[in-house]
Enzyme design. Structure first.
Site, mmCIF file in Angstrom:
data_model
loop_
_atom_site.group_PDB
_atom_site.id
_atom_site.type_symbol
_atom_site.label_atom_id
_atom_site.label_comp_id
_atom_site.label_asym_id
_atom_site.label_seq_id
_atom_site.Cartn_x
_atom_site.Cartn_y
_atom_site.Cartn_z
ATOM 1 N N ASP A 11 0.884 -1.162 0.000
ATOM 2 C CA ASP A 11 0.000 0.000 0.000
ATOM 3 C C ASP A 11 0.919 1.208 0.000
ATOM 4 O O ASP A 11 1.485 1.571 1.033
ATOM 5 C CB ASP A 11 -0.904 0.005 1.228
ATOM 6 N N GLU A 71 -1.116 -1.158 -4.971
ATOM 7 C CA GLU A 71 -2.346 -0.426 -5.243
ATOM 8 C C GLU A 71 -2.056 0.751 -6.164
ATOM 9 O O GLU A 71 -1.051 1.452 -5.995
ATOM 10 C CB GLU A 71 -2.974 0.076 -3.940
ATOM 11 N N ASP A 144 -2.703 0.856 6.934
ATOM 12 C CA ASP A 144 -1.939 0.708 5.688
ATOM 13 C C ASP A 144 -1.432 -0.725 5.531
ATOM 14 O O ASP A 144 -1.344 -1.244 4.423
ATOM 15 C CB ASP A 144 -0.744 1.676 5.676
#
Length: 169
Positions: A11, A71, A144
């Site tokens: 992330d 991501e 996260d």
């Protein structure tokens, strides 16, 4: 055919980069490790990017992932934050490329869909499902890190098959 993949989920962030390493074997998950790379706000931009690069490089060397799932960048209203995250993402992708690790990118909608079955799921729902799917005793912190594990799960569901790997080349 036995599917066996070690997946490093990322992330991307500038202050906090969440990461999670899972094994996906015979349609089952095993959590290997997870955590975050954090950069102090008082450090210079270049130092913070180096910390992220070095951290990702260390993770790749330590866990030898078959793939890295990252991501895609989602821009909110703060363009300055978006630019910093994009810079961090750049060094993350560079670290993977230099190590020869295949990278696949997923949108937040794809990640939520893969983990919860609903692309508009709330963060709490994603964290609950990650905790359940990976058989964790408690939800991973910070958020996260939970997101990074969700991204790894998404890759296992979306990109883990040999057919998907063929078409994603």
């Amino acid at each position: 055919m036995v599917e066996n993949m070690i997946i490093l989920g990322i992330d991307p962030g500038f202050a906090i980069v969440g990461w999670g390493v899972i094994e996906y074997k015979n349609a089952r998950f095993r959590t290997i490790a997870y955590g975050s790379i954090q950069t102090p706000a008082q450090e210079r931009l270049e130092e913070r990017l180096k910390t992220i690069f070095d951290g990702i490089t260390h993770l790749i060397k330590t866990y030898s992932p078959d793939a890295m799932a990252v991501e895609e960048l989602f821009f909110n209203t703060n363009i300055t934050t978006g630019i910093r995250v994009a810079e961090a993402r750049g060094v993350i992708l560079l670290a993977a490329e230099l190590a020869g690790v295949t990278v696949r990118e997923y949108t937040p909608l794809q990640v939520k869909q893969a983990v919860t079955g609903y692309g508009r799921a709330e963060k709490k729902q994603v964290i609950t499902m990650v905790t359940m799917l990976l058989g964790l005793q408690k939800p991973p912190k910070p958020d996260d890190t939970a997101d990074a594990l969700a991204i790894a799960i998404c890759h296992a569901h979306s990109g883990g098959s040999r057919l998907a790997q063929y078409y994603n080349k």
